[in-house]
Design an enzyme around this catalytic site. Structure first.
Site, short mmCIF file in Angstrom:
data_model
loop_
_atom_site.label_atom_id
_atom_site.label_comp_id
_atom_site.label_asym_id
_atom_site.label_seq_id
_atom_site.Cartn_x
_atom_site.Cartn_y
_atom_site.Cartn_z
N THR A 221 2.64 -1.43 8.92
CA THR A 221 3.07 -2.31 10.01
C THR A 221 3.27 -3.75 9.58
O THR A 221 3.89 -4.54 10.31
CB THR A 221 1.98 -2.34 11.11
N CYS B 294 2.96 -3.26 4.05
CA CYS B 294 2.14 -2.11 4.41
C CYS B 294 2.88 -1.36 5.51
O CYS B 294 4.08 -1.58 5.69
CB CYS B 294 0.72 -2.53 4.79
N HIS C 79 6.76 -31.03 9.99
CA HIS C 79 6.13 -29.73 9.71
C HIS C 79 5.12 -29.83 8.58
O HIS C 79 4.17 -29.05 8.52
CB HIS C 79 7.19 -28.70 9.37
N ASP D 276 0.87 -1.18 0.00
CA ASP D 276 0.00 0.00 0.00
C ASP D 276 0.91 1.24 0.00
O ASP D 276 2.14 1.13 -0.17
CB ASP D 276 -1.01 -0.04 1.15
N HIS E 221 9.82 -24.13 8.96
CA HIS E 221 8.75 -24.83 9.70
C HIS E 221 7.36 -24.63 9.09
O HIS E 221 6.52 -25.51 9.23
CB HIS E 221 8.71 -24.33 11.15
C1 RB5 Z 1 -1.89 2.75 6.56
O1 RB5 Z 1 -1.90 3.95 7.24
C2 RB5 Z 1 -1.70 1.59 7.52
O2 RB5 Z 1 -2.81 1.45 8.32
C3 RB5 Z 1 -1.42 0.32 6.76
O3 RB5 Z 1 -0.32 0.50 5.94
C4 RB5 Z 1 -1.11 -0.91 7.61
O4 RB5 Z 1 -0.11 -0.63 8.52
C5 RB5 Z 1 -2.26 -1.60 8.17
O5 RB5 Z 1 -2.17 -2.62 8.84
#
Ligand code: RB5
Length: 150
Positions: A75, A73, A141, A16, A106
């Protein structure tokens, strides 16, 4: 880098807006390693919905277009939550070498997920290398990962 796991490997990449910069860097990195990246977007820092991009990579794997994928993304959390809703997808959110290697050995992870707002670029590149080079151990596994889809 040269390894039997990576020979001729095609890897789908998607991110994203929060993962866009790291995706571009990883795309260049895997290309330099002789891996063919299939870039499924996004193509800028403009805000987009990460589930749309997780779906693109999952569908590319499930249709046999590529064997493995990388999702990024902010996080890594949203991408991994979305990807793991697909039967046959084993998405691993990894921010260190140990879990990146273990997710292959695994769990036979077919998607690596990273947080673009979490990782430094050098560490992200190394995690990708580790993840691409580490084979699945199979054995006990194999039985366990088959239970995911039963
Ligand atoms: C975008 O702001 C953020 O929410 C997205 O990139 C991600 O971290 C969501 O889990």
């Amino acid at each position: 880098m040269s390894c039997s796991e990576c020979d001729g490997l095609e890897v789908a990449l998607a991110a994203d807006h929060a993962g866009f910069d790291l995706k571009e860097l990883i795309k260049q990195h895997v290309t330099e390693r002789g891996i063919l990246p299939l870039d499924l977007g996004t193509d800028s820092r403009r805000s987009v919905e990460y589930p749309d991009y997780a779906r693109r990579v999952c569908e590319a794997i499930l249709t046999g277009t590529v064997a493995r994928g990388i999702l990024i993304c902010g996080t890594g959390l949203g991408m991994s939550m979305m990807a793991n809703r697909y039967k046959g997808i084993r998405a691993a959110l990894c921010h260190d070498h140990y879990t990146a290697a273990a997710s292959r050995r695994h769990n036979d992870a077919n998607v690596l997920v990273m947080g673009g707002r979490v990782l430094g670029t050098d560490l992200a590149r190394e995690i990708v290398d580790t993840w691409l080079q580490t084979p699945f151990e199979g054995g006990r596994h194999d039985k366990r990962i088959r239970q995911f889809d039963d």
